[in-house]
Each structure stands twice: as C-alpha cells, then as structure tokens.
Design a protein around this motif. Structure first.
Motif, PDB file in Angstrom:
ATOM      1  N   TYR A  15     -54.162 -64.197  16.948  1.00 33.64           N
ATOM      2  CA  TYR A  15     -54.035 -65.402  17.114  1.00 33.64           C
ATOM      3  C   TYR A  15     -53.840 -65.938  18.948  1.00 33.64           C
ATOM      4  N   VAL A  16     -52.793 -65.086  18.512  1.00 30.13           N
ATOM      5  CA  VAL A  16     -52.727 -64.889  20.893  1.00 30.13           C
ATOM      6  C   VAL A  16     -53.522 -64.294  21.080  1.00 30.13           C
ATOM      7  N   GLN A  17     -54.875 -63.670  20.628  1.00 32.05           N
ATOM      8  CA  GLN A  17     -55.416 -62.898  22.036  1.00 32.05           C
ATOM      9  C   GLN A  17     -57.041 -64.084  21.941  1.00 32.05           C
ATOM     10  N   HIS A  18     -56.386 -64.872  21.192  1.00 34.57           N
ATOM     11  CA  HIS A  18     -57.584 -66.270  21.310  1.00 34.57           C
ATOM     12  C   HIS A  18     -57.100 -67.171  21.858  1.00 34.57           C
ATOM     13  N   LEU A  19     -55.724 -67.279  22.539  1.00 33.76           N
ATOM     14  CA  LEU A  19     -55.356 -67.898  23.406  1.00 33.76           C
ATOM     15  C   LEU A  19     -55.395 -67.476  24.651  1.00 33.76           C
ATOM     16  N   ALA A  36     -67.299 -62.440  18.821  1.00 32.85           N
ATOM     17  CA  ALA A  36     -67.725 -61.762  19.720  1.00 32.85           C
ATOM     18  C   ALA A  36     -68.322 -63.127  20.402  1.00 32.85           C
ATOM     19  N   GLN A  37     -69.704 -63.194  19.187  1.00 33.77           N
ATOM     20  CA  GLN A  37     -71.031 -63.774  20.557  1.00 33.77           C
ATOM     21  C   GLN A  37     -70.130 -65.541  19.973  1.00 33.77           C
ATOM     22  N   SER A  38     -69.618 -65.746  19.739  1.00 38.95           N
ATOM     23  CA  SER A  38     -68.783 -67.589  19.992  1.00 38.95           C
ATOM     24  C   SER A  38     -67.520 -67.139  19.302  1.00 38.95           C
ATOM     25  N   PRO A  39     -66.796 -67.562  19.916  1.00 41.27           N
ATOM     26  CA  PRO A  39     -65.218 -67.705  19.272  1.00 41.27           C
ATOM     27  C   PRO A  39     -65.002 -68.673  18.440  1.00 41.27           C
ATOM     28  N   SER A  40     -64.038 -69.190  17.391  1.00 43.51           N
ATOM     29  CA  SER A  40     -64.398 -69.904  16.757  1.00 43.51           C
ATOM     30  C   SER A  40     -63.084 -69.611  15.849  1.00 43.51           C
ATOM     31  N   LEU A  41     -62.206 -70.860  15.641  1.00 43.01           N
ATOM     32  CA  LEU A  41     -61.380 -71.462  15.067  1.00 43.01           C
ATOM     33  C   LEU A  41     -61.508 -70.413  13.786  1.00 43.01           C
ATOM     34  N   ASP A  42     -62.277 -71.395  12.256  1.00 43.42           N
ATOM     35  CA  ASP A  42     -62.348 -70.729  11.456  1.00 43.42           C
ATOM     36  C   ASP A  42     -62.846 -69.494  11.343  1.00 43.42           C
ATOM     37  N   VAL A  43     -63.939 -69.696  11.594  1.00 44.57           N
ATOM     38  CA  VAL A  43     -64.034 -67.543  11.405  1.00 44.57           C
ATOM     39  C   VAL A  43     -63.394 -67.157  12.186  1.00 44.57           C
ATOM     40  N   LEU A  44     -62.051 -67.346  13.865  1.00 48.17           N
ATOM     41  CA  LEU A  44     -61.006 -66.361  13.471  1.00 48.17           C
ATOM     42  C   LEU A  44     -60.170 -66.106  12.403  1.00 48.17           C
ATOM     43  N   GLU A  45     -59.778 -67.489  11.443  1.00 48.01           N
ATOM     44  CA  GLU A  45     -59.062 -68.111  10.235  1.00 48.01           C
ATOM     45  C   GLU A  45     -59.204 -66.904   8.828  1.00 48.01           C
TER      46      GLU A  45
END
Length: 385
Positions: A307-311, A278-287
């Motif tokens: 993943y869709v929400q990330h987009l 929430a503070q800083s979106p990141s691919l590794d944190v998302l995975e």
C-alpha cells in the motif's frame, strides 16, 4: 296569367347587388379570422420562447379553436402538453388528429409517432408498444424500434429486445453485439437463479461467441464454473479474459485470487495480477495481490507495505487507510477513532460512477440504474477516475 318581363329586369340588378354584398361580407369575415388565427399562433410562440408555457398553451388553444383544420397547431399543442407532463391531454390532441379523414399520410405518421411518445412518457408501455408497432415501414421506423428496444429492456423481455436489436443492426443502425451479449447474460442469470446451470452455460457460450471481446460473458461463466466447483476451468476462463479484455482486470482481480487459491494455482494467480498491476495500477488489483501475499506467513508483513509503495505513484487516500488499518500507531488507544474517520472519508471514493449520467453506486453495474445506459460504468473506483 301573363308574366311581366319588367319584374325580371328589375330583379336582376337587385340580385346582383345582394350577391356582391354577401361575398364582400364573407371575404371580410374570412380576412378577420385569418388575421386572428396567426395572431394567436404567434402570440403562443412568443410565450413559448419566453418559457411561459401556461400562456402559450392558452394561446394555442385559442388558435386551434379559430382554425381547427390546422394540423401544425395541434402538433404544437400536443408537444406542449407532453412537455408539461399533461399526457392525457396530449393523447387527446393526437388521437383527434388521427381521427381526421383528411389528414395526409405524412401527418398521420407524425401523429402516430407523437401518440406513441405520449404513451411512453406516461409509462403506459403496452399502449406505447402497440402505437410504435404501427410505425413499421414509415420514416419513423428506426426511432420506433429504438423506443421499443427501451421498452423491452425496461420490462426485461430479453428475447423481444434481442429481436429488435437484430432488426436495428440489419438496418445499418450500428453494431448491437455488445447488447445482445448482455441480453443472453441476463437470461443466463435468470436460469442460474432457477437452478438450471446447464441451460445457463449454453447461453453464456453463445454470448461469448456473439461478443468475444465483451468481459461480462466470461466473468459470468467463471462465476458459474466456480459455483460448480470447477476451479481449474474458472481460472482458465479468467486467464483468457485477462488477455481479451485487460481493462476489466479490476473487476475480476478478487475472483482471480479466490479461484487461483482454490485451484492450487496461487503462484500463477499472483503472477497474473502482478503483470496487470505493472501495466495499469489499480486498487482492486492491489488488494487482490495483498490478499494472496498475506496468505503466506513469510510474506504477510511485506504484503502490507504494498500500500505504501502504491502511494509512491498514486495519491490514494484509500490505500493510505488500508495501510494504517494494519499498523500499530504510537497512540494505539486512538487508533479505532482515527480508523473510523478514515473509513468514513474513503467510502465515497470506493464507489463506481456512471460515465453517462454520473450515478454512483457501491457495486459495478453493466446497465446504469439511473440512465439505463449499457457499459457506462468504468471498471475503476471513483478515486481512480
């Protein structure tokens, strides 16, 4: 036998004339030589400015031969040889300068420094080290210590590197706490490899005390605790790291998910990752979030939509490829080909890139293999830079 005084009176004018002629000849010869030496020097300088190094070297050699006592010509010639990679010839020039008894202290120190650089560029690290050691107490001391630090890092002699770094810091050359912590971590890694975890633990604790804000010591400590089966302690270490160095969260996100699961603290791990995302979106944190949510069958389906929400706020080809990988397509028979193409396209985007030289790698490095800079790799992938 009577001495005829007339001969003396006759010889004096002749002697005077011969002496005058000899002096005129010497002066004329000296003027010619002095005119030729600067002419050759400036000719070499002109070639150098026009990037004609071969012709410049020939001109400087000619100038040195006509005026062998001029140290500046030797320095110019030696530097040219070094720039061209002709280190043997550069060494000979600077060693010749050092052998001269009439060389001033300033020029002697300068020659010693130039000789050390010749050895360093030639990869003769032991001879370069010996030459640099002789520059202690000179105006080249700080430069020589930085060169020695580079030598010890290249040879992975971490205790000597630590000693030089402390001298540089004491001399007011900046803070070296970050590097000192890296040196301790490198020594700890060697101890772990040789199955001495207790000794490695002491070094990692020392590294944390040396640089409390540095992420590496705590990351290595958590890995050591995880290896020892101390999952609760490892999770606590990672929690502390998330507070002291939140910028490192993408690096530790997978470990947080694994250690949290092993310690039976999946909910805490998920909350920690969600707060970071929430503070800083990141691919590794998302995975890492998706992996934790997918472990719960009730949330597995919803997890993939992250993943869709990330987009929605990050135009990420990697996230799109991850989502498609788990979806059923209308023409499912073509899914493998499409997925292979997407994976091939996203592979360069998942690398790490050195901020100092641009060197890219599949894994994160604390010291760049290309330019040897420390902490030059951001914690984020290329696509996120």
């Amino acid at each position: 036998m009577d001495f005829d005084l007339g001969w003396i009176l006759l010889g004096l004018p002749i002697t005077f004339i011969l002496g005058w002629l000899a002096s005129r000849f010497d002066l004329r010869q000296l003027r010619v030589e002095n005119r030729q030496a600067p002419k050759a020097y400036f000719k070499g300088l002109n070639f150098l400015l026009n990037e004609q190094q071969d012709q410049a070297i020939d001109a400087f050699i000619e100038a040195v031969q006509k005026d062998p006592d001029t140290s500046e010509l030797h320095f110019a010639l030696g530097n040219l040889f070094r720039r061209r990679g002709e280190y043997e010839r550069a060494v000979r020039v600077h060693e010749h300068l050092l052998s001269r008894g009439d060389l001033s202290t300033v020029d002697r120190d300068r020659s010693q420094h130039a000789l050390a650089l010749d050895f360093l560029k030639a990869g003769l690290l032991d001879r370069a080290e010996a030459a640099l050691r002789k520059l202690e107490g000179t105006k080249y001391e700080a430069q020589s210590r930085l060169a020695l630090l580079s030598i010890y890092e290249r040879s992975r002699d971490w205790p000597k590197a630590s000693a030089i770094a402390k001298k540089l810091e004491d001399a007011g050359q900046g803070s070296f706490n970050g590097r000192l912590a890296h040196y301790l971590c490198e020594q700890a890694a060697a101890l772990v490899a040789s199955r001495q975890p207790e000794a490695a633990l002491l070094l990692l604790q020392q590294a944390i005390a040396t640089a409390p804000q540095a992420p590496r010591p705590r990351i290595d400590l958590a890995a050591l605790q995880q290896q020892a089966g101390q999952f609760g302690e490892a999770f606590a270490t990672l929690q502390t790291l998330a507070e002291t160095a939140p910028i490192a969260m993408p690096l530790i996100a997978p470990m947080i998910a694994r250690v949290g699961t092993e310690a039976g603290r999946s909910a805490e791990a998920l909350a920690l990752l969600e707060a970071s995302y929430a503070q800083s979106p990141s691919l590794d944190v998302l995975e890492a979030i998706v992996s934790l949510q997918s472990a719960n069958p009730a949330e597995a389906a919803a997890a993939r939509y992250r993943y869709v929400q990330h987009l929605d706020h990050e135009q990420s080809l990697v996230a799109a490829a991850r989502w498609i990988a788990g979806e059923k397509l209308e023409h499912e028979e073509f899914h493998p080909q499409v997925q292979r193409a997407l994976d091939h396209a996203t592979k360069p985007l998942t690398r790490y890139r050195c901020a100092a030289c641009g060197f890219e790698a599949k894994q994160h490095f604390w010291q760049c293999p290309g330019c040897q800079a420390w902490d030059s790799y951001p914690a984020r992938r290329v696509e996120e830079l």
